[in-house]
Write an enzyme that holds these catalytic residues in place. Structure first.
Site, PDB file in Angstrom:
ATOM      1  CG  ASN A 118      -1.787   1.201   1.351  1.00 16.93           C
ATOM      2  OD1 ASN A 118      -1.870   2.000   0.411  1.00 16.93           O
ATOM      3  ND2 ASN A 118      -2.464   1.353   2.483  1.00 16.93           N
ATOM      4  CE  LYS A 150      -0.147   3.131   4.779  1.00 13.06           C
ATOM      5  NZ  LYS A 150      -0.011   3.175   6.219  1.00 13.06           N
ATOM      6  CG  HIS A 194      -5.916   1.865   5.335  1.00 12.53           C
ATOM      7  ND1 HIS A 194      -5.416   2.801   6.218  1.00 12.53           N
ATOM      8  CD2 HIS A 194      -4.919   0.977   5.119  1.00 12.53           C
ATOM      9  CE1 HIS A 194      -4.165   2.480   6.505  1.00 12.53           C
ATOM     10  NE2 HIS A 194      -3.843   1.383   5.851  1.00 12.53           N
ATOM     11  CD  GLU A 214      -2.764   5.444   6.788  1.00 12.35           C
ATOM     12  OE1 GLU A 214      -2.804   5.426   5.547  1.00 12.35           O
ATOM     13  OE2 GLU A 214      -1.827   4.968   7.446  1.00 12.35           O
ATOM     14  CD  GLU A 232      -3.234  -2.382   7.440  1.00 14.72           C
ATOM     15  OE1 GLU A 232      -2.088  -2.550   7.013  1.00 14.72           O
ATOM     16  OE2 GLU A 232      -3.956  -1.426   7.107  1.00 14.72           O
ATOM     17  N   GLY A 245       2.842   2.359  10.772  1.00 16.59           N
ATOM     18  CA  GLY A 245       3.813   3.436  10.578  1.00 16.59           C
ATOM     19  C   GLY A 245       4.560   3.835  11.840  1.00 16.59           C
ATOM     20  CB  SER A 250       5.503  -1.766  12.171  1.00 14.65           C
ATOM     21  OG  SER A 250       5.168  -0.402  12.401  1.00 14.65           O
TER      22      SER A 250
HETATM   23  P1  13P Z   1       3.217   0.393   7.683  1.00 11.16           P
HETATM   24  O1  13P Z   1       3.699  -0.891   7.064  1.00 11.16           O
HETATM   25  O2  13P Z   1       3.952   1.610   7.197  1.00 11.16           O
HETATM   26  O3  13P Z   1       3.108   0.310   9.151  1.00 11.16           O
HETATM   27  O4  13P Z   1       1.701   0.610   7.123  1.00 11.16           O
HETATM   28  C1  13P Z   1       0.797  -0.433   7.226  1.00 11.16           C
HETATM   29  C2  13P Z   1      -0.436  -0.088   6.474  1.00 11.16           C
HETATM   30  O5  13P Z   1      -1.197   0.778   6.865  1.00 11.16           O
HETATM   31  C3  13P Z   1      -0.698  -0.799   5.222  1.00 11.16           C
HETATM   32  O6  13P Z   1      -1.999  -0.556   4.757  1.00 11.16           O
END
Ligand code: 13P
Length: 229
Positions: A6, A8, A88, A90, A157, A163, A193
């Site tokens: 992903n 982002k 997601h 976010e 997640e 992150g 992560s």
């Molecule tokens: P990270 O791998 O940067 O922690 O992000 C995970 C994520 O949100 C994937 O959709």
């Protein structure tokens, strides 16, 4: 195993093209049998000559219409996109998508035959309340979702692991995935992560069918290393 990247709000159209070429070459040379997905930003969508499944990070539940700044099925299908991320954290947290909105989006893309990677996860304060609170928080994110949909993949997640460089522990992933599998019998990814150091351990956990990766997926070589570990 499933390996999903992903991006982002990272990468450009030019760098995504290079990334896909590099990764595709590595996968072909190594005769890699893993299922690989990449979710680039909208501006980088294109028809790539690759076995990598390209997906959309989001979409608006319409074919087309007057929805300024949004992208519907017509725009996605132009590039052969039939895979989408929904739910997601976010989007739930930063863009304010309610469960009702997420469920509506899910139904729409289901009706349109998309493969859906549906994301769920709990915030730290819920995790700190213990397993029962985590389970009920996660199960509430299945409200209005047809969990029997044949083209469904779930991604767990934990928000506090995204992150932050702090992945969930093996035990947290093991117990959460076990409970989730009992409720929804679909491929289940872990995200948060994931990196070259912890990938082996994570993939060896029961009921982990793959990973959804943010930061560690941004470099093609690094993402490929996750599959080779
Ligand atoms: P990270 O791998 O940067 O922690 O992000 C995970 C994520 O949100 C994937 O959709």
């Amino acid at each position: 195993m499933i390996f999903a990247a992903n991006f982002k709000t990272n990468h450009t159209r030019a760098s995504t093209k290079k990334y896909i070429e590099t990764l595709n070459q590595k996968l072909t040379d190594s005769e890699c049998k893993e299922e690989v997905y990449v979710f680039p930003p909208f501006t980088a969508l294109d028809t790539f000559d690759t076995t990598i499944k390209m997906g959309a990070q989001n979409g608006y539940p319409v074919r087309n219409g007057a929805f300024t700044g949004e992208i519907g099925v017509e725009q996605l299908e132009e590039f052969g996109i039939k895979t989408i991320l929904i739910g997601h954290s976010e989007r739930r947290e930063i863009l304010g998508e309610s469960q009702e909105r997420v469920a509506k989006k899910f139904s729409f893309f289901q009706e349109n035959g998309f493969e859906i990677i549906y994301c769920i996860g709990e915030p730290l304060e819920v995790r700190e309340q213990g397993d029962e609170a985590v389970t009920s928080h996660l199960l509430a994110q299945f409200e209005g979702i047809d969990t029997a949909y044949e083209k469904l993949i779930i991604a767990y997640e934990p928000i506090w692991a995204i992150g932050t460089g702090r992945s969930a522990t093996v035990e947290e992933i093991r117990s959460t995935h076990k409970v989730l599998k009992q409720s929804v019998d679909k491929p289940l990814l872990y995200g948060g992560s994931v990196n070259v150091k912890n990938i082996q351990e994570i993939l060896s956990i029961e009921n982990v069918d793959g990973v959804l990766v943010g930061s560690a997926s941004l470099d093609a070589e690094n993402f490929y290393q996750l599959m080779k570990k």
